[in-house]
Design a protein around this motif. Structure first.
Motif, mmCIF file in Angstrom:
data_model
loop_
_atom_site.group_PDB
_atom_site.id
_atom_site.type_symbol
_atom_site.label_atom_id
_atom_site.label_comp_id
_atom_site.label_asym_id
_atom_site.label_seq_id
_atom_site.Cartn_x
_atom_site.Cartn_y
_atom_site.Cartn_z
ATOM 1 N N GLN A 127 25.394 -36.446 23.484
ATOM 2 C CA GLN A 127 26.222 -36.379 24.686
ATOM 3 C C GLN A 127 27.468 -35.532 24.447
ATOM 4 O O GLN A 127 27.825 -34.692 25.281
ATOM 5 C CB GLN A 127 26.655 -37.791 25.110
ATOM 6 C CG GLN A 127 25.553 -38.635 25.684
ATOM 7 C CD GLN A 127 26.059 -40.036 25.995
ATOM 8 O OE1 GLN A 127 26.535 -40.313 27.092
ATOM 9 N NE2 GLN A 127 25.967 -40.928 25.025
ATOM 10 N N GLN A 128 28.133 -35.744 23.309
ATOM 11 C CA GLN A 128 29.355 -35.006 23.030
ATOM 12 C C GLN A 128 29.087 -33.516 22.940
ATOM 13 O O GLN A 128 29.880 -32.695 23.427
ATOM 14 C CB GLN A 128 30.003 -35.505 21.738
ATOM 15 C CG GLN A 128 31.391 -34.933 21.480
ATOM 16 C CD GLN A 128 32.406 -35.369 22.541
ATOM 17 O OE1 GLN A 128 32.740 -36.526 22.646
ATOM 18 N NE2 GLN A 128 32.881 -34.404 23.349
ATOM 19 N N GLN A 129 27.944 -33.141 22.360
ATOM 20 C CA GLN A 129 27.604 -31.729 22.242
ATOM 21 C C GLN A 129 27.370 -31.096 23.614
ATOM 22 O O GLN A 129 27.818 -29.986 23.892
ATOM 23 C CB GLN A 129 26.359 -31.547 21.372
ATOM 24 C CG GLN A 129 26.074 -30.086 20.999
ATOM 25 C CD GLN A 129 27.222 -29.458 20.231
ATOM 26 O OE1 GLN A 129 27.626 -29.950 19.179
ATOM 27 N NE2 GLN A 129 27.778 -28.373 20.756
ATOM 28 N N LEU A 130 26.688 -31.825 24.495
ATOM 29 C CA LEU A 130 26.427 -31.318 25.846
ATOM 30 C C LEU A 130 27.728 -31.179 26.643
ATOM 31 O O LEU A 130 27.894 -30.233 27.417
ATOM 32 C CB LEU A 130 25.442 -32.240 26.573
ATOM 33 C CG LEU A 130 24.000 -32.174 26.077
ATOM 34 C CD1 LEU A 130 23.208 -33.378 26.580
ATOM 35 C CD2 LEU A 130 23.324 -30.876 26.515
ATOM 36 N N ILE A 131 28.653 -32.118 26.424
ATOM 37 C CA ILE A 131 29.962 -32.037 27.090
ATOM 38 C C ILE A 131 30.759 -30.856 26.531
ATOM 39 O O ILE A 131 31.347 -30.072 27.274
ATOM 40 C CB ILE A 131 30.739 -33.351 26.911
ATOM 41 C CG1 ILE A 131 30.062 -34.485 27.682
ATOM 42 C CG2 ILE A 131 32.192 -33.184 27.389
ATOM 43 C CD1 ILE A 131 30.604 -35.864 27.348
ATOM 44 N N ASP A 132 30.775 -30.709 25.202
ATOM 45 C CA ASP A 132 31.528 -29.622 24.557
ATOM 46 C C ASP A 132 31.005 -28.259 24.988
ATOM 47 O O ASP A 132 31.776 -27.307 25.137
ATOM 48 C CB ASP A 132 31.451 -29.754 23.036
ATOM 49 C CG ASP A 132 32.234 -30.925 22.491
ATOM 50 O OD1 ASP A 132 33.061 -31.497 23.248
ATOM 51 O OD2 ASP A 132 32.001 -31.319 21.325
ATOM 52 N N ASP A 133 29.686 -28.151 25.179
ATOM 53 C CA ASP A 133 29.070 -26.886 25.579
ATOM 54 C C ASP A 133 29.111 -26.684 27.101
ATOM 55 O O ASP A 133 28.654 -25.653 27.594
ATOM 56 C CB ASP A 133 27.613 -26.824 25.103
ATOM 57 C CG ASP A 133 27.496 -26.719 23.591
ATOM 58 O OD1 ASP A 133 28.508 -26.362 22.947
ATOM 59 O OD2 ASP A 133 26.408 -26.985 23.049
#
Length: 272
Positions: free
Chosen positions: A259-265
């Motif tokens: 989830q954090q990666q999708l938010i960061d990207d």
């Protein structure tokens, strides 16, 4: 005893009309009204108002593959223009702010995820790095929503206002679902929208539905309407069900990381 022999499902896009039909007894049930209409009906002794948590959430999928949002700076700036707290306030308690993709109550939910919420200054800095923003080139992007949904109209009106302050014009296209979906799945990428807003809910009480449907690579677009493609994420999604069955704590941590990666990207924004 007495049983129903048929159920009639009526599509009534106008919420005021739906409320009138309910009050007149012409319909038995309405699934959602505006906070104002709901409040006005609570005092009616002939009606029952039921409020309950749901695993449904709103997803705004940002086009990672073509158009202006292919530029990560622009995409991240648009994500920072969503005023989540303002939307929750405007919707009068009928929604709760999301802190990630997975709703509370499911494995992988976390209130520690970062990078969501309104940040105009951060958005302006990102846009400036790509030559856009208040002192740069103007930009126009498109967002598609289902027509007749007052909540989605509120979301896009708020986003349009915030983007205007960043020298970005938001072209909101409200159409029937099939038209919205067909446009997004077109083989002509020039027809693809920049922001696709829709609701998502799991097939069963597990977050896998969001990840396999919305974020796993697809040769032909279906529901991955951010057009996101990552071999690393694909491998994580492919293995998460087995991990959930064998090491639940590790799977929960993996869901948080994804989830954090999708938010960061800035692949997706989940307002509420």
């Amino acid at each position: 005893g007495a049983h129903y022999t048929k159920v009639v499902f009526r599509v009534v896009p106008e919420v005021t009309t739906a409320a009138q039909l309910l009050q007149s007894g012409d319909v038995s049930y309405v699934d959602r009204l505006t906070p104002q209409l709901t409040a006005s009906l609570k005092g009616n002794p002939a009606l029952q108002v039921v409020e309950t948590p749901s695993f449904q959430n709103l997803v705004a999928l940002l086009n990672t593959a073509s158009g202006p949002l292919k530029d990560p700076n622009v995409r991240k700036a648009v994500a920072k223009a969503f005023d989540i707290n303002g939307l929750v306030s405007a919707l009068g308690g009928s929604v709760v702010p999301a802190t990630g993709i997975i709703p509370q109550g499911l494995i992988g939910y976390s209130d520690s995820l970062t990078g969501t919420g309104l940040d105009r200054q951060g958005a302006a800095s990102l846009l400036a790095a790509s030559g856009y923003g208040p002192n740069g080139k103007p930009l126009t992007i498109t967002a598609t929503i289902v027509s007749g949904d007052t909540d989605l109209s509120l979301v896009t009106t708020s986003l349009k206002s915030n983007l205007a302050k960043l020298n970005i014009t938001l072209d909101v296209q409200a159409v029937q679902w099939q038209a919205q979906w067909d446009k997004a799945k077109s083989s002509d990428v020039a027809k693809h929208q920049d922001v696709f807003l829709m609701y998502w809910w799991p097939d069963y009480a597990d977050p896998f539905s969001w990840f396999i449907s919305l974020f796993h690579s697809e040769k032909t677009p279906n529901f991955n309407l951010a057009y996101n493609s990552s071999k690393t994420l694909d491998a994580e999604i492919d293995g998460i069900q087995a991990l959930t069955a064998t090491n639940r704590d590790q799977a929960a941590a993996q869901y948080v990381t994804m989830q954090q990666q999708l938010i960061d990207d800035a692949v997706v924004v989940v307002p509420y």
